[in-house]
Scaffold this motif. Structure first.
Motif, PDB file in Angstrom:
ATOM      1  N   MET A   1       0.705  -1.198   0.094  1.00 14.85           N
ATOM      2  CA  MET A   1      -0.082  -0.113  -0.143  1.00 14.85           C
ATOM      3  C   MET A   1       0.915   1.295   0.059  1.00 14.85           C
ATOM      4  O   MET A   1       0.815   2.130  -0.759  1.00 14.85           O
ATOM      5  CB  MET A   1      -0.963  -0.120   1.211  1.00 14.85           C
ATOM      6  CG  MET A   1      -2.043   1.126   1.283  1.00 14.85           C
ATOM      7  SD  MET A   1      -2.985   1.111   0.247  1.00 14.85           S
ATOM      8  CE  MET A   1      -4.012   2.656   0.353  1.00 14.85           C
ATOM      9  N   THR A   2       1.786   1.448   0.912  1.00 12.34           N
ATOM     10  CA  THR A   2       2.783   2.483   0.913  1.00 12.34           C
ATOM     11  C   THR A   2       3.335   2.874  -0.358  1.00 12.34           C
ATOM     12  O   THR A   2       3.469   3.926  -0.713  1.00 12.34           O
ATOM     13  CB  THR A   2       3.705   2.513   2.043  1.00 12.34           C
ATOM     14  OG1 THR A   2       3.013   2.278   3.334  1.00 12.34           O
ATOM     15  CG2 THR A   2       4.547   3.755   2.435  1.00 12.34           C
ATOM     16  N   GLY A   3       4.112   1.763  -0.723  1.00 15.72           N
ATOM     17  CA  GLY A   3       4.821   1.868  -1.928  1.00 15.72           C
ATOM     18  C   GLY A   3       3.957   2.414  -3.117  1.00 15.72           C
ATOM     19  O   GLY A   3       4.045   3.325  -4.174  1.00 15.72           O
ATOM     20  N   LEU A   4       2.687   1.838  -3.274  1.00 17.39           N
ATOM     21  CA  LEU A   4       1.808   2.124  -4.327  1.00 17.39           C
ATOM     22  C   LEU A   4       1.362   3.643  -4.315  1.00 17.39           C
ATOM     23  O   LEU A   4       1.155   4.228  -5.357  1.00 17.39           O
ATOM     24  CB  LEU A   4       0.766   1.027  -4.335  1.00 17.39           C
ATOM     25  CG  LEU A   4       1.057  -0.317  -5.015  1.00 17.39           C
ATOM     26  CD1 LEU A   4      -0.176  -1.317  -4.758  1.00 17.39           C
ATOM     27  CD2 LEU A   4       1.403  -0.487  -6.179  1.00 17.39           C
ATOM     28  N   LEU A   5       0.898   3.886  -3.180  1.00 21.95           N
ATOM     29  CA  LEU A   5       0.454   5.188  -2.850  1.00 21.95           C
ATOM     30  C   LEU A   5       1.501   6.288  -2.954  1.00 21.95           C
ATOM     31  O   LEU A   5       1.202   7.397  -3.608  1.00 21.95           O
ATOM     32  CB  LEU A   5      -0.062   5.538  -1.426  1.00 21.95           C
ATOM     33  CG  LEU A   5      -0.871   6.595  -1.145  1.00 21.95           C
ATOM     34  CD1 LEU A   5      -2.061   6.706  -2.039  1.00 21.95           C
ATOM     35  CD2 LEU A   5      -1.280   6.753   0.288  1.00 21.95           C
TER      36      LEU A   5
END
Length: 221
Positions: free
Chosen positions: A146-150
């Motif tokens: 989630m963090t990387g994609l965001l």
């Protein structure tokens, strides 16, 4: 995390921002009347909405994949059909007479913020875009992604915003857009239809396999 996942999220965010819509047209009108600085303020405010809708879209996509792969495929089908419908509407759009009067916007960032968080199409279009471009990496989508994609999405939003700020300051392009607006909208519709076809094509085989597996399981004693 696969680099293709990050690139997919970044491209999805950029296309989501660059695709003409109500906010895009509002930004173009503000930029045409008040210059690049005003359009930059509008996009700065709109960025909050972009992040909000991208976060909700990624939560829906990753959550459905973690909970049940078939839910992800059903979501892809629904979003693909919705995106196809938007594309058809855009392709068949007709020119209309606009009698709006240019009014100076004192706080472009506030106007952009309101546009960003109140866009009724923000969530479904974001889900459709991210689903279409992340479907090939569905098996690798987990909450840790989630963090990387965001962050990748934020980069895509910022790149697209910089492009828009640059474009809106070009007088010849502003005039060309106003002159050929109907064809730009229709071209956007074709783009939507293409992404819809990709989302549906990726989901159908997996959905068919899941349904076949479910039926075979039910038949077992």
């Amino acid at each position: 995390m696969e680099i293709s996942m990050l690139i997919g999220a970044m491209v999805a965010a950029a296309i989501y921002t660059l695709t003409p819509g109500p906010a895009f047209l509002a930004m173009l009108g503000i930029g045409a009347a008040q210059g690049r600085r005003a359009s930059a303020g509008f996009l700065f405010g709109h960025f909050a909405g972009d992040i909000m809708w991208a976060s909700l879209a990624l939560v829906a996509i990753i959550g459905s994949r973690v909970l049940d792969p078939m839910v992800f495929d059903i979501l892809a089908m629904i979003c693909g059909v919705y995106l196809f419908w938007l594309g058809i509407r855009a392709v068949t759009a007709k020119r209309k007479v606009d009698g709006a009067v240019n009014i100076t916007v004192r706080r472009p960032w506030r106007r952009g913020f309101i546009f960003g968080i109140t866009n009724p199409k923000g969530y479904p279009v974001a889900v459709a875009m991210f689903t279409a471009l992340l479907a090939q990496d569905a098996a690798s989508l987990v909450w840790d992604s989630m963090t990387g994609l965001l962050l990748a999405s934020a980069v895509g939003f910022l790149i697209a915003d910089l492009i828009l700020i640059w474009v809106v300051g070009l007088g010849i392009l502003r005039r060309a857009y106003q002159r050929h607006e109907i064809w730009i909208v229709r071209a956007t519709g074709i783009l939507f239809i293409g992404f819809a076809a990709q989302a549906i094509a990726n989901a159908l085989p997996n959905l068919g396999h899941s349904l076949a597996h479910g039926f075979s399981t039910l038949r077992k004693p």
